[in-house]
Design a protein around this motif. Structure first.
Motif, PDB file in Angstrom:
ATOM      1  N   THR A 294     -26.529  29.166  13.474  1.00 24.63           N
ATOM      2  CA  THR A 294     -27.669  29.045  12.549  1.00 24.63           C
ATOM      3  C   THR A 294     -28.462  27.761  12.764  1.00 24.63           C
ATOM      4  O   THR A 294     -29.663  27.724  12.508  1.00 24.63           O
ATOM      5  CB  THR A 294     -27.200  29.086  11.082  1.00 24.63           C
ATOM      6  OG1 THR A 294     -26.179  28.101  10.886  1.00 24.63           O
ATOM      7  CG2 THR A 294     -26.640  30.461  10.729  1.00 24.63           C
ATOM      8  N   ARG A 295     -27.780  26.691  13.253  1.00 26.47           N
ATOM      9  CA  ARG A 295     -28.449  25.387  13.337  1.00 26.47           C
ATOM     10  C   ARG A 295     -28.250  24.681  14.673  1.00 26.47           C
ATOM     11  O   ARG A 295     -28.582  23.499  14.798  1.00 26.47           O
ATOM     12  CB  ARG A 295     -27.934  24.462  12.213  1.00 26.47           C
ATOM     13  CG  ARG A 295     -28.110  25.023  10.817  1.00 26.47           C
ATOM     14  CD  ARG A 295     -29.565  25.142  10.430  1.00 26.47           C
ATOM     15  NE  ARG A 295     -29.715  25.666   9.065  1.00 26.47           N
ATOM     16  CZ  ARG A 295     -30.900  25.923   8.515  1.00 26.47           C
ATOM     17  NH1 ARG A 295     -32.014  25.736   9.187  1.00 26.47           N
ATOM     18  NH2 ARG A 295     -30.965  26.416   7.297  1.00 26.47           N
TER      19      ARG A 295
ATOM     20  N   TYR B  59     -25.621  23.476  15.788  1.00 23.24           N
ATOM     21  CA  TYR B  59     -24.855  22.281  15.456  1.00 23.24           C
ATOM     22  C   TYR B  59     -23.428  22.388  15.962  1.00 23.24           C
ATOM     23  O   TYR B  59     -22.661  23.261  15.526  1.00 23.24           O
ATOM     24  CB  TYR B  59     -24.857  22.067  13.943  1.00 23.24           C
ATOM     25  CG  TYR B  59     -24.515  20.663  13.527  1.00 23.24           C
ATOM     26  CD1 TYR B  59     -25.456  19.659  13.579  1.00 23.24           C
ATOM     27  CD2 TYR B  59     -23.229  20.335  13.111  1.00 23.24           C
ATOM     28  CE1 TYR B  59     -25.158  18.361  13.201  1.00 23.24           C
ATOM     29  CE2 TYR B  59     -22.910  19.043  12.726  1.00 23.24           C
ATOM     30  CZ  TYR B  59     -23.887  18.057  12.776  1.00 23.24           C
ATOM     31  OH  TYR B  59     -23.583  16.780  12.406  1.00 23.24           O
TER      32      TYR B  59
ATOM     33  N   TYR C 269     -26.099  24.992   5.945  1.00 24.29           N
ATOM     34  CA  TYR C 269     -26.576  23.623   6.140  1.00 24.29           C
ATOM     35  C   TYR C 269     -25.457  22.592   6.048  1.00 24.29           C
ATOM     36  O   TYR C 269     -25.451  21.617   6.784  1.00 24.29           O
ATOM     37  CB  TYR C 269     -27.668  23.313   5.114  1.00 24.29           C
ATOM     38  CG  TYR C 269     -28.746  22.400   5.634  1.00 24.29           C
ATOM     39  CD1 TYR C 269     -29.409  22.686   6.818  1.00 24.29           C
ATOM     40  CD2 TYR C 269     -29.101  21.237   4.955  1.00 24.29           C
ATOM     41  CE1 TYR C 269     -30.399  21.842   7.312  1.00 24.29           C
ATOM     42  CE2 TYR C 269     -30.096  20.396   5.436  1.00 24.29           C
ATOM     43  CZ  TYR C 269     -30.742  20.711   6.604  1.00 24.29           C
ATOM     44  OH  TYR C 269     -31.716  19.880   7.075  1.00 24.29           O
TER      45      TYR C 269
ATOM     46  N   GLU D   3     -32.215  14.302  21.805  1.00 22.49           N
ATOM     47  CA  GLU D   3     -31.796  13.987  20.428  1.00 22.49           C
ATOM     48  C   GLU D   3     -30.344  13.492  20.479  1.00 22.49           C
ATOM     49  O   GLU D   3     -29.472  14.204  20.964  1.00 22.49           O
ATOM     50  CB  GLU D   3     -31.904  15.286  19.618  1.00 22.49           C
ATOM     51  CG  GLU D   3     -31.737  15.160  18.134  1.00 22.49           C
ATOM     52  CD  GLU D   3     -32.194  16.461  17.429  1.00 22.49           C
ATOM     53  OE1 GLU D   3     -32.561  17.424  18.128  1.00 22.49           O
ATOM     54  OE2 GLU D   3     -32.175  16.490  16.189  1.00 22.49           O
TER      55      GLU D   3
ATOM     56  N   LEU E 103     -33.488  27.166  16.301  1.00 25.25           N
ATOM     57  CA  LEU E 103     -32.177  26.979  15.661  1.00 25.25           C
ATOM     58  C   LEU E 103     -31.805  25.507  15.542  1.00 25.25           C
ATOM     59  O   LEU E 103     -30.845  25.165  14.868  1.00 25.25           O
ATOM     60  CB  LEU E 103     -31.088  27.702  16.480  1.00 25.25           C
ATOM     61  CG  LEU E 103     -31.266  29.201  16.664  1.00 25.25           C
ATOM     62  CD1 LEU E 103     -30.090  29.769  17.451  1.00 25.25           C
ATOM     63  CD2 LEU E 103     -31.393  29.903  15.317  1.00 25.25           C
ATOM     64  N   ASN E 104     -32.527  24.634  16.229  1.00 28.04           N
ATOM     65  CA  ASN E 104     -32.107  23.241  16.290  1.00 28.04           C
ATOM     66  C   ASN E 104     -32.448  22.447  15.027  1.00 28.04           C
ATOM     67  O   ASN E 104     -33.588  22.044  14.827  1.00 28.04           O
ATOM     68  CB  ASN E 104     -32.716  22.563  17.513  1.00 28.04           C
ATOM     69  CG  ASN E 104     -32.409  21.083  17.535  1.00 28.04           C
ATOM     70  OD1 ASN E 104     -31.435  20.627  16.937  1.00 28.04           O
ATOM     71  ND2 ASN E 104     -33.251  20.312  18.199  1.00 28.04           N
ATOM     72  N   TYR E 105     -31.423  22.243  14.194  1.00 25.89           N
ATOM     73  CA  TYR E 105     -31.553  21.390  13.008  1.00 25.89           C
ATOM     74  C   TYR E 105     -30.506  20.286  13.055  1.00 25.89           C
ATOM     75  O   TYR E 105     -29.947  19.889  12.031  1.00 25.89           O
ATOM     76  CB  TYR E 105     -31.355  22.218  11.732  1.00 25.89           C
ATOM     77  CG  TYR E 105     -32.565  23.035  11.360  1.00 25.89           C
ATOM     78  CD1 TYR E 105     -32.979  24.097  12.162  1.00 25.89           C
ATOM     79  CD2 TYR E 105     -33.308  22.745  10.236  1.00 25.89           C
ATOM     80  CE1 TYR E 105     -34.095  24.845  11.836  1.00 25.89           C
ATOM     81  CE2 TYR E 105     -34.427  23.497   9.897  1.00 25.89           C
ATOM     82  CZ  TYR E 105     -34.801  24.544  10.695  1.00 25.89           C
ATOM     83  OH  TYR E 105     -35.913  25.285  10.365  1.00 25.89           O
ATOM     84  N   MET E 106     -30.255  19.806  14.280  1.00 33.16           N
ATOM     85  CA  MET E 106     -29.154  18.871  14.476  1.00 33.16           C
ATOM     86  C   MET E 106     -29.281  17.636  13.581  1.00 33.16           C
ATOM     87  O   MET E 106     -28.349  17.281  12.866  1.00 33.16           O
ATOM     88  CB  MET E 106     -29.132  18.466  15.943  1.00 33.16           C
ATOM     89  CG  MET E 106     -27.960  17.620  16.305  1.00 33.16           C
ATOM     90  SD  MET E 106     -27.858  17.546  18.111  1.00 33.16           S
ATOM     91  CE  MET E 106     -27.262  15.891  18.286  1.00 33.16           C
ATOM     92  N   THR E 107     -30.437  16.992  13.628  1.00 30.23           N
ATOM     93  CA  THR E 107     -30.604  15.769  12.828  1.00 30.23           C
ATOM     94  C   THR E 107     -30.571  16.101  11.334  1.00 30.23           C
ATOM     95  O   THR E 107     -29.966  15.368  10.548  1.00 30.23           O
ATOM     96  CB  THR E 107     -31.908  15.051  13.221  1.00 30.23           C
ATOM     97  OG1 THR E 107     -31.790  14.630  14.592  1.00 30.23           O
ATOM     98  CG2 THR E 107     -32.171  13.837  12.350  1.00 30.23           C
ATOM     99  N   GLY E 108     -31.169  17.203  10.941  1.00 35.04           N
ATOM    100  CA  GLY E 108     -31.169  17.599   9.530  1.00 35.04           C
ATOM    101  C   GLY E 108     -29.767  17.803   8.989  1.00 35.04           C
ATOM    102  O   GLY E 108     -29.428  17.311   7.909  1.00 35.04           O
ATOM    103  N   VAL E 109     -28.942  18.520   9.746  1.00 33.84           N
ATOM    104  CA  VAL E 109     -27.557  18.757   9.315  1.00 33.84           C
ATOM    105  C   VAL E 109     -26.767  17.451   9.352  1.00 33.84           C
ATOM    106  O   VAL E 109     -26.003  17.139   8.432  1.00 33.84           O
ATOM    107  CB  VAL E 109     -26.887  19.822  10.212  1.00 33.84           C
ATOM    108  CG1 VAL E 109     -25.396  19.923   9.894  1.00 33.84           C
ATOM    109  CG2 VAL E 109     -27.568  21.177  10.027  1.00 33.84           C
TER     110      VAL E 109
ATOM    111  N   PRO F 275     -36.716  18.062   6.948  1.00 33.41           N
ATOM    112  CA  PRO F 275     -36.060  18.974   7.900  1.00 33.41           C
ATOM    113  C   PRO F 275     -36.382  20.439   7.648  1.00 33.41           C
ATOM    114  O   PRO F 275     -36.506  21.211   8.581  1.00 33.41           O
ATOM    115  CB  PRO F 275     -34.565  18.698   7.684  1.00 33.41           C
ATOM    116  CG  PRO F 275     -34.490  17.303   7.171  1.00 33.41           C
ATOM    117  CD  PRO F 275     -35.747  17.094   6.372  1.00 33.41           C
TER     118      PRO F 275
END
Lengths: 275, 275
Positions: free
Chosen positions: A25-26, A28, A100, A136, B143-149, B176
């Motif tokens: 989903t992320r 991560y 999240y 990143e 899908l990239n929410y690395m910094t947000g997560v 984010p």
């Protein structure tokens, strides 16, 4: 092909990740990847150390000790022996009810056949372009290779092998999956210090090179690469890959240079004696 | 709970992604997310348009037309009706033999319960911090929410709701998962133009606000937010969330402001009439 998932070996078709794992989903999670030759993991301790570091940086815990992972890797290899293979250890962000918040990591240990390393007189010579981008959290071996994957069709159209990342000031950092080295005047070897993944091959290249030439880990500019006598990539799959063209401008002699070949030879010997 | 995966509805436990899909190995893929109220997808056409755009930007193809996805979504809802829910459409990078070349996307359509939108007199007021970061290809809902997560545990320690991204020049971009708006002198509404995801709620807020006040889409500085009479977030889950503190500095009156409340009311009405 079998794959180890969390606590058991499963057929490849059953090696899956839940749709609501943060990896899916992320994007991560973290991973590491090493070579295995004749059943022997190469630089295993270094890779496990980096995996632990990457996981800790992303608030994740690797669910097994390095020793336990070693046993899993050996068992995987025994089930499907290959002369040369790659082992990938993936640690996901885990299932997250709100998509999240970090969950309990899923662990995947997978194996893929690799070609043996080439003899030193068959080292390829590749052409690359530059691309302005800084990864990143570059020091973390995260799952995020979005720009690297995205660049693939773009590079292939121009028959280019890879893209060299640099910042807005022309300071180079790394390739998406490799570190970069250059041989400059007076036979000095230089490699970027910042905004990079600490490559395991990079570490050993620095160690081996220091025995035979001056070495500097510092900011490196695009301009220095364009006037270098040699430029090469380092990574786990191929160890050393000479670069003979950047943005269409020839580098060095247009062939793999003597420093790349010499260090590559030393790396091959090093692998024979290091576990 | 059932989930639609590629071509069929499966129980949640069987809703999985192969371990070697680029979503898992490289965080590569796109998604979109919309609300569904009493079986009616809200702003469906906008979300499908954005999903197609995101996919195309990442060299991916959504395997179904918007019409076909509409039918899948309705069928999913009929199987598990909920007064208010969120629907997530995920398009992965697909299985990749070399873990790098884009494959054939896997499609996942999943549903999760959502709380109904609050009445306007119960709008929350949240505190946020700033964080210097610009999302990778921010215009793509990847899908990239690395910094947000990654920021989540950091924010939770300080009881903060979210992090506001800005660049090295103090120009803000977005949260984010939300866009940002501010009401400044002479009752003007401003929102960043660059390095953002084009939020669907943002689009309708711009449309609704333009009927009652001057609106500017342009670069917005942190300094402007700190002296604004109102700051608020917009996103799909909560629509509008007033921000009353940034980096510990109070914003406006410390309560949800009249512009946020007024536009929120209009948004609630808009949802009743828009499909």
């Amino acid at each position: 092909m079998e794959v180890f998932v969390n606590d058991r070996f499963v057929p490849e078709a059953e090696a899956v990740v839940p749709y609501n794992d943060l990896a899916v989903t992320r994007g991560y999670g973290v991973f590491d990847f090493f070579r295995m030759v004749d059943g022997r993991p190469i630089f295993f301790a270094d890779h496990m150390h980096r995996l632990q570091h990457s996981a800790a940086q992303l608030h994740l815990q690797v669910p097994y000790s390095a020793d336990a992972i070693y046993e899993i890797v050996l068992e995987l290899w025994k089930r499907q022996p290959m002369p040369t293979c790659g082992i990938r250890i993936t640690v996901t962000g885990g299932v997250s009810s709100d998509s999240y918040t970090i969950g309990t990591p899923n662990l995947i240990v997978s194996q893929m056949p690799l070609k043996p390393l080439l003899p030193d007189d068959e080292l390829p010579a590749v052409k690359v372009n530059t691309y302005q981008w800084i990864r990143e959290m570059a020091h973390v071996k995260s799952l995020n290779y979005m720009t690297g994957v995205w660049l693939q069709p773009v590079l292939q159209k121009e028959a280019l092998f890879d893209a060299l990342y640099h910042d807005s000031n022309g300071v180079v950092s790394e390739f998406p999956r490799s570190n970069v080295f250059a041989v400059i005047q007076h036979g000095k070897l230089i490699t970027p210090a910042r905004h990079i993944l600490q490559g395991i091959t990079r570490k050993y290249v620095l160690e081996l090179a220091a025995r035979q030439m001056p070495v500097e880990v510092r900011d490196v500019t695009l301009q220095e690469l364009l006037t270098a006598s040699e430029v090469f990539q380092t990574n786990t799959s191929r160890r050393i890959t000479p670069v003979v063209s950047i943005d269409g401008r020839p580098i060095g002699s247009g062939k793999p240079g003597p420093v790349a070949i010499s260090i590559y030879k030393n790396m091959l010997e090093k692998e024979l004696i290091t576990g």
